[in-house]
Design a protein around this motif. Sequence first.
Motif, PDB file in Angstrom:
ATOM      1  N   LEU A 297      30.237  68.507  39.859  1.00 24.13           N
ATOM      2  CA  LEU A 297      30.825  66.976  40.336  1.00 24.13           C
ATOM      3  C   LEU A 297      31.441  67.079  41.766  1.00 24.13           C
ATOM      4  O   LEU A 297      31.437  65.835  42.354  1.00 24.13           O
ATOM      5  N   LYS A 298      31.754  68.151  42.198  1.00 22.55           N
ATOM      6  CA  LYS A 298      32.591  68.373  43.559  1.00 22.55           C
ATOM      7  C   LYS A 298      31.566  68.217  44.379  1.00 22.55           C
ATOM      8  O   LYS A 298      31.900  67.804  45.830  1.00 22.55           O
ATOM      9  N   GLY A 299      30.191  68.549  44.446  1.00 21.10           N
ATOM     10  CA  GLY A 299      29.249  68.735  45.354  1.00 21.10           C
ATOM     11  C   GLY A 299      29.268  69.822  46.217  1.00 21.10           C
ATOM     12  O   GLY A 299      28.978  70.200  47.299  1.00 21.10           O
TER      13      GLY A 299
ATOM     14  N   VAL B  60      44.268  76.068  48.874  1.00 29.60           N
ATOM     15  CA  VAL B  60      44.111  76.713  50.299  1.00 29.60           C
ATOM     16  C   VAL B  60      42.755  77.248  50.659  1.00 29.60           C
ATOM     17  O   VAL B  60      42.066  77.909  49.501  1.00 29.60           O
ATOM     18  N   HIS B  61      42.259  77.173  51.860  1.00 30.11           N
ATOM     19  CA  HIS B  61      40.757  77.575  52.226  1.00 30.11           C
ATOM     20  C   HIS B  61      40.991  79.223  52.246  1.00 30.11           C
ATOM     21  O   HIS B  61      41.945  79.770  52.612  1.00 30.11           O
ATOM     22  N   SER B  62      40.011  79.822  51.694  1.00 28.01           N
ATOM     23  CA  SER B  62      39.738  81.261  51.696  1.00 28.01           C
ATOM     24  C   SER B  62      39.510  81.551  53.136  1.00 28.01           C
ATOM     25  O   SER B  62      39.043  80.793  54.184  1.00 28.01           O
TER      26      SER B  62
ATOM     27  N   TRP C 146      44.790  68.220  47.896  1.00 27.76           N
ATOM     28  CA  TRP C 146      44.481  66.973  48.559  1.00 27.76           C
ATOM     29  C   TRP C 146      43.326  66.062  48.116  1.00 27.76           C
ATOM     30  O   TRP C 146      42.799  65.283  48.461  1.00 27.76           O
ATOM     31  N   TRP C 147      42.810  66.564  46.624  1.00 20.77           N
ATOM     32  CA  TRP C 147      41.995  66.053  46.191  1.00 20.77           C
ATOM     33  C   TRP C 147      42.551  64.758  45.276  1.00 20.77           C
ATOM     34  O   TRP C 147      42.453  64.651  44.010  1.00 20.77           O
ATOM     35  N   ALA C 148      42.806  63.436  46.096  1.00 21.57           N
ATOM     36  CA  ALA C 148      43.186  62.228  45.422  1.00 21.57           C
ATOM     37  C   ALA C 148      41.937  61.411  45.406  1.00 21.57           C
ATOM     38  O   ALA C 148      41.051  61.547  46.083  1.00 21.57           O
TER      39      ALA C 148
ATOM     40  N   ASP D 286      38.855  59.289  45.364  1.00 22.06           N
ATOM     41  CA  ASP D 286      37.489  59.694  45.249  1.00 22.06           C
ATOM     42  C   ASP D 286      37.103  61.149  44.881  1.00 22.06           C
ATOM     43  O   ASP D 286      36.151  61.573  44.592  1.00 22.06           O
ATOM     44  N   GLU D 287      38.224  62.093  45.672  1.00 22.03           N
ATOM     45  CA  GLU D 287      37.904  63.447  45.639  1.00 22.03           C
ATOM     46  C   GLU D 287      38.571  64.113  44.101  1.00 22.03           C
ATOM     47  O   GLU D 287      38.431  65.442  44.058  1.00 22.03           O
ATOM     48  N   GLY D 288      38.828  63.163  43.395  1.00 28.30           N
ATOM     49  CA  GLY D 288      39.575  63.693  42.001  1.00 28.30           C
ATOM     50  C   GLY D 288      38.750  64.239  41.022  1.00 28.30           C
ATOM     51  O   GLY D 288      39.238  64.949  40.201  1.00 28.30           O
TER      52      GLY D 288
ATOM     53  N   PHE E 279      30.097  77.982  56.048  1.00 34.54           N
ATOM     54  CA  PHE E 279      30.551  77.763  54.612  1.00 34.54           C
ATOM     55  C   PHE E 279      32.054  77.851  54.729  1.00 34.54           C
ATOM     56  O   PHE E 279      32.641  78.197  55.763  1.00 34.54           O
ATOM     57  N   LEU E 280      32.695  77.057  53.717  1.00 32.53           N
ATOM     58  CA  LEU E 280      33.963  77.572  53.547  1.00 32.53           C
ATOM     59  C   LEU E 280      34.333  77.384  51.853  1.00 32.53           C
ATOM     60  O   LEU E 280      33.291  77.149  50.966  1.00 32.53           O
ATOM     61  N   ALA E 281      35.500  77.985  51.445  1.00 33.03           N
ATOM     62  CA  ALA E 281      35.747  78.030  50.000  1.00 33.03           C
ATOM     63  C   ALA E 281      37.099  77.557  49.652  1.00 33.03           C
ATOM     64  O   ALA E 281      38.179  78.026  50.125  1.00 33.03           O
ATOM     65  N   ASP E 282      37.137  76.663  48.960  1.00 42.25           N
ATOM     66  CA  ASP E 282      38.561  76.219  48.365  1.00 42.25           C
ATOM     67  C   ASP E 282      39.076  77.230  47.391  1.00 42.25           C
ATOM     68  O   ASP E 282      38.273  77.627  46.688  1.00 42.25           O
ATOM     69  N   SER E 283      40.208  77.549  47.510  1.00 47.67           N
ATOM     70  CA  SER E 283      40.899  78.439  46.422  1.00 47.67           C
ATOM     71  C   SER E 283      42.231  77.945  46.117  1.00 47.67           C
ATOM     72  O   SER E 283      42.880  77.108  46.670  1.00 47.67           O
TER      73      SER E 283
ATOM     74  N   GLY F   3      44.046  62.716  52.291  1.00 46.16           N
ATOM     75  CA  GLY F   3      44.077  62.934  53.535  1.00 46.16           C
ATOM     76  C   GLY F   3      43.066  63.860  53.557  1.00 46.16           C
ATOM     77  O   GLY F   3      43.093  65.282  53.137  1.00 46.16           O
ATOM     78  N   GLY F   4      41.599  63.587  53.853  1.00 48.39           N
ATOM     79  CA  GLY F   4      40.703  64.559  54.038  1.00 48.39           C
ATOM     80  C   GLY F   4      41.086  65.818  54.760  1.00 48.39           C
ATOM     81  O   GLY F   4      41.885  65.989  55.626  1.00 48.39           O
ATOM     82  N   SER F   5      40.531  67.188  54.340  1.00 45.78           N
ATOM     83  CA  SER F   5      40.481  68.512  54.861  1.00 45.78           C
ATOM     84  C   SER F   5      41.993  68.716  54.799  1.00 45.78           C
ATOM     85  O   SER F   5      42.544  69.765  55.436  1.00 45.78           O
ATOM     86  N   GLY F   6      42.881  68.079  54.138  1.00 49.11           N
ATOM     87  CA  GLY F   6      44.151  68.467  53.784  1.00 49.11           C
ATOM     88  C   GLY F   6      45.189  68.335  54.934  1.00 49.11           C
ATOM     89  O   GLY F   6      46.206  68.653  55.098  1.00 49.11           O
TER      90      GLY F   6
ATOM     91  N   ALA G  44      36.932  74.330  60.998  1.00 50.49           N
ATOM     92  CA  ALA G  44      37.504  73.206  60.574  1.00 50.49           C
ATOM     93  C   ALA G  44      38.197  73.324  59.261  1.00 50.49           C
ATOM     94  O   ALA G  44      39.019  72.514  59.022  1.00 50.49           O
ATOM     95  N   HIS G  45      37.636  74.162  58.518  1.00 44.34           N
ATOM     96  CA  HIS G  45      37.995  74.290  57.048  1.00 44.34           C
ATOM     97  C   HIS G  45      38.602  75.647  56.582  1.00 44.34           C
ATOM     98  O   HIS G  45      38.188  76.338  55.736  1.00 44.34           O
ATOM     99  N   GLY G  46      39.353  76.283  57.652  1.00 40.00           N
ATOM    100  CA  GLY G  46      40.119  77.472  57.205  1.00 40.00           C
ATOM    101  C   GLY G  46      39.540  78.821  57.454  1.00 40.00           C
ATOM    102  O   GLY G  46      40.347  79.857  57.034  1.00 40.00           O
TER     103      GLY G  46
END
Length: 418
Positions: free
Chosen positions: A340-342, A95-97, A38-40, A42-44, A304-308, A70-73, A376-378
């Motif tokens: 770049l991602k923050g 997918v969130h870890s 969902w990194w379209a 500004d998130e790209g 915390f949350l982690a994208d994976s 769409g934020g947070s997928g 909120a983020h899995g």
Amino acid sequence: MMKTFARLFVVLIAALLLSAPQAVQAKELTGDLEIFSWWAGDEGPALQALIDIYKQQNPKVNVINATVTGGSGVNAKAVLKTRMLGGQPPDSFQVHSGQELIGTWVKAGRMEDLTPMFKEQGLMDVFPEGLLKLIGTEDGIWSVPVNIHRSNVMWYIPANLKKWGVAAPKTWDDFLAIAPKLKAQGVVPLALAQNWTCNHLWESVALASMGADNWDALWSGKLKFDSPEGVKAWELFGKVLAYTNSDASSLSWQQATDMVIDGRAAFNVMGDWAAGYMYTTKKMQPGKDFGWAPSPGTSGEFMFLADSFGLPKGAPHRDNALAWLALLGSRKGSDAFNPLKGSISARKDSDLSLYNGYLQSAAKDWKSDRVVGSLAHGVAANETFMGGFASVMEMFLKTRNARTAAAACQQLATKAGI
Ligand code: GAL
């Protein structure tokens, strides 16, 4: 005769030795690689930095960057579900870890075990143990984490706070005390966006209200959602909501951040992808152009949350996907993506000199703070709970009834097996 044989033998061995490196070199990858996230928009940019490296390493692969905005997928997860269930998985997807991964696609037996790849790429020891537990089960390792994001951050513009005569609140009581002062100056005290950002705000408020031990106890089933602590969290949330903008439901998270940047709002509680947005897209300098603090009442706590990314069974271009996952896990990939991602790197050995002041401070807190998982983020709960929680939130936004919301959450928890 013997001599000729011996010479021939030596030549043969030498030839074999010389050709050995070629023999072990991986074959050149070709064909497509479809990455789904969902990194379209500004998130790209951070994702694009990874794709650029991948293209350098695999010039013959055609990368298809499939994104659903769409934020947070919120939208991407629904599209992914249709594709997975329809037997048309992408080659790799975001997918969130945590429970979002394990309680859903792993449980359904739809993912490939990445243990061999982790071993081959030397990834077994590079991530913190707690994170490995979130991406693994007894049966395997199911995704490659690309980052660590912090959820409980409050953002503001230092010069604006000065102008309005307020400081970043340390507690929600502080916030509730200064909010009328901001309102009187025509400033929205707290910028909010669409539904999922309410869930996002809720988790920070609930953490502040009940504390980290109780937060953990909620997810292990030791504390009931309709306990006095659970109800209190919703009550506080209701008070905070009274100071948010009325058009929230029609805004994206970036638009809520824009309200802060433009001086229409004083604060926003959002994950540190907001730092990525301000730094990478808006070219603002952390500490100077924008400021941050742990969300009120959560100092010393790091939610915390982690994208994976994982490898679904039946991925059409499996080898290309494995090369993608290897890049995500590498130090080079991680240190190109995260600044770049923050977010900070999920690896323990990242080169912090490549990261800005905000991220360096996040990396320090990640090491020293009490770490808890995001709802909120899995991290904390599976999709059954999350889907239901979104409906509870809708209901609360209409009724503002803390008791009913807390009771509905408990019913959900039972249904979701918490
Ligand atoms: C989170 C995700 C972040 C960021 C954010 C806003 O769920 O982990 O990387 O994309 O949503 O869309």
